[in-house]
Motif scaffolding. Structure first.
Motif, short mmCIF file in Angstrom:
data_model
loop_
_atom_site.label_atom_id
_atom_site.label_comp_id
_atom_site.label_asym_id
_atom_site.label_seq_id
_atom_site.Cartn_x
_atom_site.Cartn_y
_atom_site.Cartn_z
N GLY A 114 5.48 8.25 0.91
CA GLY A 114 6.51 7.61 0.11
C GLY A 114 6.26 6.14 -0.14
N LEU A 115 5.63 5.45 0.82
CA LEU A 115 5.31 4.03 0.63
C LEU A 115 4.34 3.83 -0.52
CD1 LEU A 115 4.86 2.82 4.33
CD2 LEU A 115 6.87 2.56 2.87
N PHE A 116 3.52 4.85 -0.81
CA PHE A 116 2.56 4.77 -1.91
C PHE A 116 3.10 5.37 -3.21
CE2 PHE A 116 -0.03 4.30 1.85
CZ PHE A 116 -1.02 3.41 1.48
N GLY A 117 4.38 5.68 -3.24
CA GLY A 117 5.01 6.14 -4.47
C GLY A 117 5.00 7.64 -4.69
N HIS A 118 4.62 8.42 -3.66
CA HIS A 118 4.60 9.87 -3.80
C HIS A 118 5.98 10.46 -3.49
CE1 HIS A 118 0.25 9.95 -4.33
NE2 HIS A 118 0.15 9.10 -3.32
N ARG A 119 6.17 11.70 -3.91
CA ARG A 119 7.42 12.42 -3.65
C ARG A 119 7.23 13.25 -2.38
NH1 ARG A 119 6.09 12.70 -8.94
NH2 ARG A 119 5.01 14.71 -8.62
N PHE A 154 10.09 4.46 23.25
CA PHE A 154 9.04 4.00 22.36
C PHE A 154 8.47 5.17 21.57
CE2 PHE A 154 9.37 0.75 25.44
CZ PHE A 154 8.82 -0.41 24.93
N ARG A 155 8.10 4.92 20.31
CA ARG A 155 7.31 5.83 19.50
C ARG A 155 6.27 5.00 18.74
NH1 ARG A 155 9.53 10.94 18.54
NH2 ARG A 155 8.14 11.17 16.77
N VAL A 156 5.18 5.63 18.34
CA VAL A 156 4.28 4.98 17.40
C VAL A 156 4.87 5.18 16.02
CG1 VAL A 156 1.97 4.94 16.39
CG2 VAL A 156 2.25 5.31 18.85
N HIS A 157 5.20 4.09 15.36
CA HIS A 157 5.80 4.17 14.03
C HIS A 157 4.79 4.75 13.05
CE1 HIS A 157 7.43 2.71 10.18
NE2 HIS A 157 8.60 2.78 10.80
N PRO A 158 5.25 5.49 12.04
CA PRO A 158 4.29 6.12 11.12
C PRO A 158 3.59 5.17 10.15
CG PRO A 158 6.53 6.64 10.47
CD PRO A 158 6.61 5.99 11.81
N LEU A 159 3.79 3.88 10.25
CA LEU A 159 2.97 2.94 9.49
C LEU A 159 1.62 2.83 10.21
CD1 LEU A 159 3.14 0.92 7.04
CD2 LEU A 159 3.54 -0.83 8.76
N ARG A 160 0.74 3.83 10.00
CA ARG A 160 -0.45 3.93 10.83
C ARG A 160 -1.73 3.48 10.13
NH1 ARG A 160 1.71 9.80 12.59
NH2 ARG A 160 1.89 9.83 10.34
N PHE A 161 -1.59 3.00 8.90
CA PHE A 161 -2.77 2.57 8.16
C PHE A 161 -2.90 1.06 8.13
CE2 PHE A 161 0.80 3.16 5.30
CZ PHE A 161 0.86 1.96 4.63
N GLY A 162 -2.06 0.36 8.87
CA GLY A 162 -2.00 -1.09 8.78
C GLY A 162 -3.01 -1.80 9.65
N SER A 163 -2.82 -3.12 9.77
CA SER A 163 -3.72 -3.96 10.56
C SER A 163 -3.67 -3.60 12.03
CB SER A 163 -3.35 -5.43 10.38
OG SER A 163 -3.39 -5.80 9.03
N ASP A 164 -2.58 -3.02 12.47
CA ASP A 164 -2.48 -2.46 13.81
C ASP A 164 -1.36 -1.43 13.78
OD1 ASP A 164 -3.02 -1.96 16.45
OD2 ASP A 164 -2.17 -3.82 17.22
N GLU A 210 2.37 -5.70 1.93
CA GLU A 210 1.02 -6.24 2.02
C GLU A 210 0.04 -5.21 2.56
OE1 GLU A 210 1.63 -9.63 4.48
OE2 GLU A 210 2.27 -10.94 2.82
N GLU A 211 0.47 -4.41 3.53
CA GLU A 211 -0.41 -3.38 4.10
C GLU A 211 -0.69 -2.28 3.08
OE1 GLU A 211 -2.07 -3.55 6.82
OE2 GLU A 211 -1.14 -5.38 7.58
N VAL A 212 0.32 -1.89 2.31
CA VAL A 212 0.12 -0.89 1.25
C VAL A 212 -0.87 -1.43 0.23
CG1 VAL A 212 1.22 0.30 -0.68
CG2 VAL A 212 2.33 0.26 1.57
N GLY A 213 -0.71 -2.70 -0.18
CA GLY A 213 -1.64 -3.30 -1.13
C GLY A 213 -3.06 -3.35 -0.61
N TYR A 260 -5.25 8.81 3.67
CA TYR A 260 -4.94 7.53 3.04
C TYR A 260 -5.67 7.36 1.71
CZ TYR A 260 -2.87 6.78 7.54
OH TYR A 260 -2.11 6.93 8.66
N GLN A 261 -6.83 7.97 1.59
CA GLN A 261 -7.49 7.99 0.29
C GLN A 261 -6.64 8.76 -0.71
OE1 GLN A 261 -11.50 9.52 0.21
NE2 GLN A 261 -11.51 9.76 -2.01
N ILE A 262 -6.08 9.89 -0.26
CA ILE A 262 -5.21 10.68 -1.14
C ILE A 262 -3.98 9.86 -1.54
CG2 ILE A 262 -3.88 12.81 -1.34
CD1 ILE A 262 -5.75 14.00 0.82
N PHE A 263 -3.35 9.24 -0.55
CA PHE A 263 -2.14 8.45 -0.84
C PHE A 263 -2.43 7.30 -1.79
CE2 PHE A 263 -0.23 9.49 3.62
CZ PHE A 263 0.07 10.77 3.18
N ALA A 264 -3.55 6.59 -1.54
CA ALA A 264 -3.81 5.34 -2.26
C ALA A 264 -4.44 5.56 -3.63
CB ALA A 264 -4.70 4.43 -1.42
N ALA A 265 -5.25 6.62 -3.78
CA ALA A 265 -6.05 6.77 -5.00
C ALA A 265 -5.48 7.78 -5.99
CB ALA A 265 -7.48 7.17 -4.63
N HIS A 266 -4.56 8.62 -5.54
CA HIS A 266 -4.08 9.68 -6.43
C HIS A 266 -2.76 9.28 -7.09
CE1 HIS A 266 -3.04 13.69 -7.88
NE2 HIS A 266 -4.31 14.02 -7.66
#
Length: 260
Positions: A178-183, A25-35, A63-66, A155-161
């Motif tokens: 990368g999910l938010f469109g960054h390089r 098991f690992r904690v997946h890096p989708l860490r900003f989601g509903s869980d 949906e979580e990115v949005g 996440y503010q940096i990822f989402a707002a910049h």
């Protein structure tokens, strides 16, 4: 069967050679989601096939990115357009191990210099581990790098910049960027975006593992008791039986990687 959490490549290699079945098991890096999302790997073909029928899909991630973008809507861009940022990670992250060695940010300086051409360097410590040794190595490469305070949510940096460059060794935060469109630029091939050298063989599971019916099916191929005789269990059937409770895993392991 052996159950492991973030096992090292050496341990997994020993288990494979001994013929021992494992779930890692690992904690997946989708860490900003509903869980938080568990990522699970196994060396058993049948268990792996059944796990994949429960994998989190692309729609959930979109949906979580949005939702995160809406949360930070209107937040000011904090960095110039030609910024690049080093995202540090914890010292005990097993993804730092590659080909039997612990990788550091200075493992591929030529690549970093190519990325940095004309860009203003910033660096952000991991909120749970300052990892000063790694930050010191970054500052030797870029002595004028500007620190980003820990109270600024990544996440503010990822989402707002607007799209910018992020550099990391192998941190899952690079996957999130990368999910938010960054390089994102990784020093190690062993990262969440690399198909061959990374973690593509892990299966993302959101919540079904809380329920006995899930494990009956995953481990033994069992049918679900509430279905008519002769009906095979399906991911859809288990999801009808089992409820998703937001933040359940996050609360249970008391883990909040960065303020959401």
């Amino acid at each position: 069967m052996v159950f492991l959490f973030e096992a090292s490549p050496a341990i997994l290699g020993l288990l494979r050679r001994s013929g021992q079945v494992y779930l890692n098991f690992r904690v997946h890096p989708l860490r900003f989601g509903s869980d938080l999302v568990f990522a699970i790997e196994t060396n058993d073909r049948d268990i792996g096939r059944r796990l994949r029928s429960f994998a989190v899909g692309a729609r959930f991630i979109r949906e979580e990115v949005g939702r995160a973008r809406r949360r930070w809507q209107g937040a000011p861009a904090m960095f110039p357009d030609n910024a690049m940022m080093f995202l540090a990670q914890t010292r005990d992250d097993s993804s730092l191990i590659y080909n039997g060695k612990f990788l550091s940010i200075d493992a591929n300086i030529k690549k970093i210099f190519r990325i940095s051409d004309g860009k203003i360097p910033f660096h952000k410590r991991h909120p749970l581990d300052p990892n000063e040794a790694e930050i010191d190595k970054w500052l030797k490469i870029f002595p004028h790098s500007i620190p980003v305070e820990n109270d600024v949510s990544v996440y503010q940096i990822f989402a707002a910049h607007p799209p910018m460059d992020f550099i990391t060794i192998s941190s899952g935060s690079g996957y999130e960027a990368g999910l938010f469109g960054h390089r994102t630029h990784f020093v190690s091939p062993r990262n969440w975006t690399h198909e061959d050298g990374g973690f593509s063989h892990f299966v993302k599971i959101l919540y079904e593992y809380w329920h006995v019916a899930f494990w009956d099916h995953i481990l033994f191929g069992s049918k679900i008791s509430s279905l008519p005789p002769g009906s095979w269990i399906t991911a859809r059937a288990i999801r009808r039986e089992c409820a998703f409770i937001p933040d359940r895993l996050r609360r249970t392991i008391n883990f909040e990687w960065s303020p959401r």
